[in-house]
Enzyme design. Structure first.
Site, short mmCIF file in Angstrom:
data_model
loop_
_atom_site.label_atom_id
_atom_site.label_comp_id
_atom_site.label_asym_id
_atom_site.label_seq_id
_atom_site.Cartn_x
_atom_site.Cartn_y
_atom_site.Cartn_z
CB THR A 7 -70.04 29.08 -4.48
OG1 THR A 7 -70.47 28.61 -5.76
CG2 THR A 7 -69.65 27.89 -3.63
CG ASN A 61 -66.12 24.51 -6.30
OD1 ASN A 61 -66.62 23.91 -7.26
ND2 ASN A 61 -66.85 25.13 -5.38
CB ILE A 63 -75.93 31.17 -0.15
CG1 ILE A 63 -74.58 31.23 0.56
CG2 ILE A 63 -76.89 32.17 0.42
CD1 ILE A 63 -73.84 32.58 0.49
N GLY A 84 -66.63 29.01 1.98
CA GLY A 84 -65.81 29.11 3.18
C GLY A 84 -66.19 30.30 4.06
CE LYS A 89 -69.87 17.26 -7.77
NZ LYS A 89 -69.62 18.71 -7.56
N GLY A 92 -69.83 22.74 4.28
CA GLY A 92 -69.16 22.39 3.03
C GLY A 92 -67.66 22.38 3.15
CB THR A 93 -65.30 25.11 2.43
OG1 THR A 93 -65.99 25.49 1.24
CG2 THR A 93 -63.82 25.36 2.23
CB CYS A 112 -74.00 24.71 -10.30
SG CYS A 112 -72.25 24.37 -10.47
CG LEU A 134 -72.85 20.74 -11.91
CD1 LEU A 134 -74.16 20.94 -12.69
CD2 LEU A 134 -73.16 20.62 -10.42
C1 LIG Z 1 -65.71 21.70 -4.10
C2 LIG Z 1 -67.15 22.09 -4.02
C3 LIG Z 1 -68.10 21.45 -4.79
C4 LIG Z 1 -69.44 21.80 -4.72
N1 LIG Z 1 -70.37 21.13 -5.48
C5 LIG Z 1 -71.68 21.42 -5.35
C6 LIG Z 1 -72.68 20.66 -6.02
O1 LIG Z 1 -72.38 19.70 -6.73
N2 LIG Z 1 -73.98 21.02 -5.87
C7 LIG Z 1 -74.35 22.06 -5.09
O2 LIG Z 1 -75.54 22.36 -4.97
N3 LIG Z 1 -73.44 22.79 -4.40
C8 LIG Z 1 -72.11 22.49 -4.51
N4 LIG Z 1 -71.19 23.22 -3.79
C9 LIG Z 1 -71.64 24.31 -2.93
C10 LIG Z 1 -71.76 23.84 -1.46
O3 LIG Z 1 -72.71 22.81 -1.35
C11 LIG Z 1 -72.15 25.01 -0.54
O4 LIG Z 1 -73.38 25.53 -0.94
C12 LIG Z 1 -71.13 26.13 -0.56
O5 LIG Z 1 -69.82 25.62 -0.70
C13 LIG Z 1 -71.19 27.03 0.68
O6 LIG Z 1 -70.91 26.32 1.85
P1 LIG Z 1 -69.44 26.26 2.53
O7 LIG Z 1 -68.96 27.68 2.64
O8 LIG Z 1 -69.65 25.60 3.84
O9 LIG Z 1 -68.57 25.46 1.61
C14 LIG Z 1 -69.84 22.86 -3.86
C15 LIG Z 1 -68.87 23.51 -3.07
C16 LIG Z 1 -67.55 23.14 -3.13
C17 LIG Z 1 -66.56 23.87 -2.28
#
Ligand SMILES: Cc1cc2nc3c(=O)[nH]c(=O)nc-3n(C[C@H](O)[C@H](O)[C@H](O)COP(=O)(O)O)c2cc1C
Ligand SMILES: Cc1cc2nc3c(=O)[nH]c(=O)nc-3n(C[C@H](O)[C@H](O)[C@H](O)COP(=O)(O)OP(=O)(O)OC[C@H]3O[C@@H](n4cnc5c(N)ncnc54)[C@H](O)[C@@H]3O)c2cc1C
Ligand SMILES: Cc1cc2nc3c(=O)[nH]c(=O)nc-3n(C[C@H](O)[C@H](O)[C@H](O)COP(=O)(O)OP(=O)(O)OC[C@H]3O[C@@H](n4cnc5c(N)ncnc54)[C@H](O)[C@@H]3O)c2cc1C
Ligand SMILES: Cc1cc2nc3c(=O)[nH]c(=O)nc-3n(C[C@H](O)[C@H](O)[C@H](O)COP(=O)(O)O)c2cc1C
Ligand code: FES
Ligand code: FES
Lengths: 304, 250, 304, 250
Positions: free
Chosen positions: C193, C69, C191, C217, C45, C265-266, C130, C73
């Site tokens: 989000t 989300n 990438i 997602g 995190k 991630g998700t 972020c 941070l």
């Molecule tokens: C609940 C949540 C919290 C996240 N927190 C961070 C974070 O603290 N730092 C970061 O670089 N990305 C963060 N992300 C982004 C994820 O690391 C990732 O880049 C993004 O969700 C895309 O991947 P996914 O579709 O597999 O979730 C977060 C994503 C989610 C869903």
């Protein structure tokens, strides 16, 4: 009685629902399914100056809760559209919005100009955001100065209200919206597709012959809602919202975000009756949520 | 054209990964023509899946579909149960012009999942007094289906790529002499269509094509095939899926 | 035997799979489900200089094939992370990547510097993308000059390889990637989000207290694949791909697009075992598609 | 913690939009404590749905869930059939500290879908010799459930917002005198929790909280509630969902 009508520049809509450009052709096919007079408006497939054949196939593929397309603005050219397609649509009691595209500012001007004498076309939708054409398209849609210039040029030659359709593939959608508003746009269309890609594992190449394509469908709705919401707070021209709409509650979500009308694209493919079904369901959804009219709901997601 | 509820009346696996489904819908069965397809909705999927009409029983009000499980959509369809209802748009498209083939000797050439539409076509042509020969190509023995059904229509040659059944090779290896054929009808992958049409050059023929589809009704320009006509293209879903040889550029 | 190991700057990965930052905390919770030593790496995190409490709730909501989300941070601050969280993770035979964030260039520098003496942290992931923090975040992530400056500053103070995590909310991802590569980045993470919003109809306000949130997602996978594919053709540093991965075939799609490793991630929320399940399935998927190793598949979607 | 298959053994609608589901899983039933929840996977949905454990039958190896159909996820769950299997993570969280309540007079206050966890709690407290009083609030008569079950545990007052059954108004209107209560346990919407804790100020109490969840296991920081502790927050999924009054800031 819930009032679903809405007045926008050039458009007296009996309801705020219209098929999105490129997802409904010029209406002929869907007229087999229902009376197009039911629709608030129809956004025609993009028109360019000359006939375009578009990209090689495959041109579409499915993604999770969405699809990618790279049609490449295939169309018979603006003059054929005016001669053969507009008269067909004009039989129906609905508004017609002509989506116009081009590879140069001059092409946009000529296409826009061609519609001047077509009384049955109520407004233009300036497509500066098609991700699937190499010349024009993307650059126009992601640089706010160029977007403003094209808007201004089209406004100068056209006698119709102009709705500028923005690309979501930008760092700052508000800056784009403000630039085209300042350039004279009468309204905005938000959003076109997000640029995406899918790779076909068996052949180890992108599925689409064009490699990249435009992502549409429910997957992109949160991005569309966000952009409509942000833009609404910074412009005073009306917004036609779109991106992933498939139900009347989706429509209300767009209205709350700040859209004055809503276009339905991809959902037509899944359910050819989706537009009339939404139109039938909308009054109830508005009522259940405490609204007496479409007008009443616009922008109400922004608090007081 | 309408959206129709198609109730699953029977479901059988008839070969490896290959499902036969008998679907109940009076309207569709009444108006379906050989070569047309149905655009099927699959729960949880954005796009519909086009599947050819492989047989029709107008009395029973049913249509039969034969499909191969190749991906998520077809496997979801294969997992449906008898009595569940599939939402389908159709019948769609222009089928084979059977009126123009009365009393002739017709060669049917099918490859894999291109075989299904040829069965209904063959049945209708038989009724019209045509003499049928069928050349059907499959990957291997496990994938062979409807051999018996085709034999009842006429002489039938089975070809498998690996030689595990019938002749070994591609359908082109088993084509009869041109002179014995008045007209041919073929459906299968594009390379096969190309090979077949070049082999049978000079013989009038009809080909049924496939392409990834969006709307399935002619509105989205997804399923274009280049053509020599004045507009330069045809839509497979609306103008096809069946075209006369030469009508489109393969 | 399929070789799933891969060597990246600072990271000797036994397999290319790692939980994405923010979706796995600091690993404690998921260590109840399986041995974290199974993972190629863990992306922690985000760490900021001081403890952050993040945004008000609700912080998450579901969308079609995705979620939004706006955690904001939240984290205990870099020093607590180093003292309490890193030692826990360091017990496991896996690489540790520290995701670092800040509101100013100086904060990024101080957070990066704090990890210099932490031998068990193998690399930094510079989160300039972020979308859920008002200061810093978005501006850093959407302006390529600022992104390059932060990258350069962090590279100067840090003794670890730095992977810069880019935002997809930009007009030109390649420009961003090239800018941070030129600024000294050792790798890229692609990438983060997409910025989105959902409006809650009963209350007529955005569902998330922060209004907008980050879309993640399967819905965003086509955008992620496109960006990895485009960037791969223009940079020579390795890419860690992410966005909507939930199966081993998704992983292969990212490898073909040009990713050298893949973050999940998700999907952890839906299936806490998703990472080990993917790791177990990957060799078979590689083999079925004709690859003998992960290395072998990287970039193979680009033709020869 | 594990992902567990929960087989639906029984399903009943017990009030308007309210479903009772008895789920078979030995491990979950063996270790479930009152106040804990299960994070349920719903087909086609990204996020799991947290649902409290409303009852447990360790002999039969079952847990009972009671849930209200409020959106897509709960309606998909409600449409599952007996013998289908739900994938659930749990039991999750810290429940009510029943050991600390032995032999006391316990007041249970539940609002709507906050009622379910109080039933299992009440049963376990009864076994420990506690004297139970329950005040349960519902929107209207149609929504009332488990009245009889609670009456078997002790004095039970039903309150409906519209007065269509029991007392009219909010649960706070029906709370007994503080002096007759050793400890209270409450679950329901935040405004109710606030009203109840301020009404019962001075009485030791436990509240069970709800928030939209991501992971459900403490990893994502979605379900935070502010706290006066040194770190400033608690996680509802991991530190809760049950907190002592004062532990979190409502
Ligand atoms: C609940 C949540 C919290 C996240 N927190 C961070 C974070 O603290 N730092 C970061 O670089 N990305 C963060 N992300 C982004 C994820 O690391 C990732 O880049 C993004 O969700 C895309 O991947 P996914 O579709 O597999 O979730 C977060 C994503 C989610 C869903
Ligand atoms: C007019 C027509 C008739 C057809 N008739 C039959 C038939 O009778 N029996 C049969 O087994 N198959 C038939 N097909 C092919 C069938 O449509 C595909 O196999 C099917 O769509 C694959 O879906 P999927 O989800 O399982 O595969 P996936 O690969 O997961 O599908 C992904 C996407 O690609 C599309 N797609 C993939 N392959 C094809 C293809 N070959 N043609 C068109 N779209 C494709 C799918 O529709 C979907 O949108 C026909 C195709 C067309 C165009
Ligand atoms: C610890 C805990 C225990 C719970 N126990 C019960 C119970 O025993 N019985 C019962 O009926 N309900 C209970 N709930 C509430 C229940 O989780 C929601 O009603 C349910 O998630 C709604 O899902 P949906 O898809 O039907 O609604 P939608 O509104 O479509 O859901 C959209 C998203 O919001 C989330 N969400 C919506 N409302 C809530 C809520 N109140 N709490 C948490 N997430 C929410 C959903 O999980 C989903 O992610 C509990 C919630 C928590 C946090
Ligand atoms: C197959 C297809 C073709 C499209 N063609 C056009 C077009 O010609 N002009 C245009 O402005 N937008 C075009 N679009 C974009 C849609 O009008 C719409 O902006 C987008 O798809 C988002 O809406 P949706 O999610 O409801 O589909 C096309 C979209 C699809 C799916
Ligand atoms: S699939 Fe849309 S035109 Fe053929
Ligand atoms: S839901 Fe993820 S920390 Fe509670």
């Amino acid at each position: 009685m819930i009032n679903t009508s809405i007045e926008l520049p050039g458009l007296s809509l009996k309801n705020p629902i219209m098929p999105a450009s490129g997802c409904f052709g010029f209406g002929r096919e869907y007229s087999q399914f229902y009376d197009l007079g039911k629709l608030g408006a129809v956004m025609m497939k993009a028109a360019t100056e000359n006939m375009r054949l578009g990209n090689p196939t495959p041109r579409v593929t499915e993604t999770e809760s969405g699809m990618l397309n790279a049609i490449g603005l295939q169309n018979p050219g603006v003059h054929t559209i005016i001669e053969e397609e507009v008269p067909f649509l004009a039989q129906y009691d609905t508004c017609i919005i002509a989506n116009i595209a081009g590879s140069t500012k001059e092409e946009y001007e000529r296409v826009a100009y061609a519609f001047n004498d077509v009384k049955t076309v109520h407004a233009l939708e300036l497509n500066i955001s098609c991700p699937n054409v190499t010349a024009g398209g993307v650059q126009f849609g992601t640089d706010h100065n160029i977007a403003a210039q094209v808007t201004m040029a089209v406004k100068k030659v056209s006698n119709k209200p102009v709705y500028v359709k923005l690309s979501p593939n930008v760092s700052n959608i508000v800056e784009m919206a403000k630039a085209v508003e300042a350039a004279g746009a009468d309204g905005l269309s938000l959003i076109n597709t997000l640029t995406g890609m899918q790779i076909h594992l068996p052949s180890k190449t992108p599925v689409l012959a064009n490699k990249t394509g435009g992502l549409s469908g429910p997957a992109i709705k949160p991005v569309a809602i966000r952009m409509v919401y942000e833009v609404y707070e910074h412009v005073s021209i009306p917004i036609i919202g779109m991106g992933g709409v498939s139900t009347a509650t989706d429509v209300l979500e767009f209205l709350l975000a700040g859209a004055s009308a809503v276009a339905v694209g991809t959902a037509n493919f899944q359910n050819p009756y989706v537009c009339p079904e939404i139109i039938d369901a909308l009054p109830t959804v508005l009522k259940e949520n405490g609204f007496r009219s479409v007008e009443d709901a616009i922008g109400k997601g922004h608090g007081i | 054209m309408r959206k129709e509820p198609l109730r699953i009346q029977q479901k059988h696996q008839i070969a490896k990964d290959t499902i036969e489904m008998v679907l109940q819908n009076n309207r569709v069965s009444k108006c379906a023509k050989p070569g047309q397809f149905i655009h099927l909705s699959v729960n949880g999927h954005t796009l519909r899946r086009p599947i050819s009409i492989a047989d029709v029983n107008k009395q029973a009000g049913t249509v039969t579909l034969l499909f191969k499980v190749v991906g998520k959509g077809t496997s979801a369809l294969a997992n449906l149960h008898v009595d569940e209802v599939i939402d389908g748009i159709g019948p769609i498209g222009n089928g084979f012009p059977i009126d123009r083939m009365q009393d002739s000797t017709v060669l049917l050439i099918g490859g894999g999942i291109g075989v299904p539409p040829l069965y209904y076509l063959g049945k209708e042509l038989s009724k019209q007094g045509c003499q049928i020969t069928a050349v059907l190509g499959f990957q291997s023995l496990n994938y062979v289906f409807y051999e018996e059904q085709f034999r009842q229509l006429g002489e039938t040659v089975i070809v498998t790529e690996d030689g595990s059944y019938g002749l070994k090779g591609l359908v082109t290896a088993a084509l009869p002499d041109k002179k014995q054929v008045d007209v041919f009808c073929t459906c299968g992958p594009v390379p096969m269509l190309k090979a077949v049409t070049s082999n049978l050059q000079g013989v009038p023929g009809y080909i049924s094509m496939e392409e990834r589809m969006g709307c399935g009704v002619g509105a989205c320009f997804a399923c274009i095939v280049p053509s020599n006509n004045e507009i330069g293209y045809k839509k497979i879903c609306k103008d096809g899926p069946v075209f006369a040889v030469g009508e489109v550029i393969l």
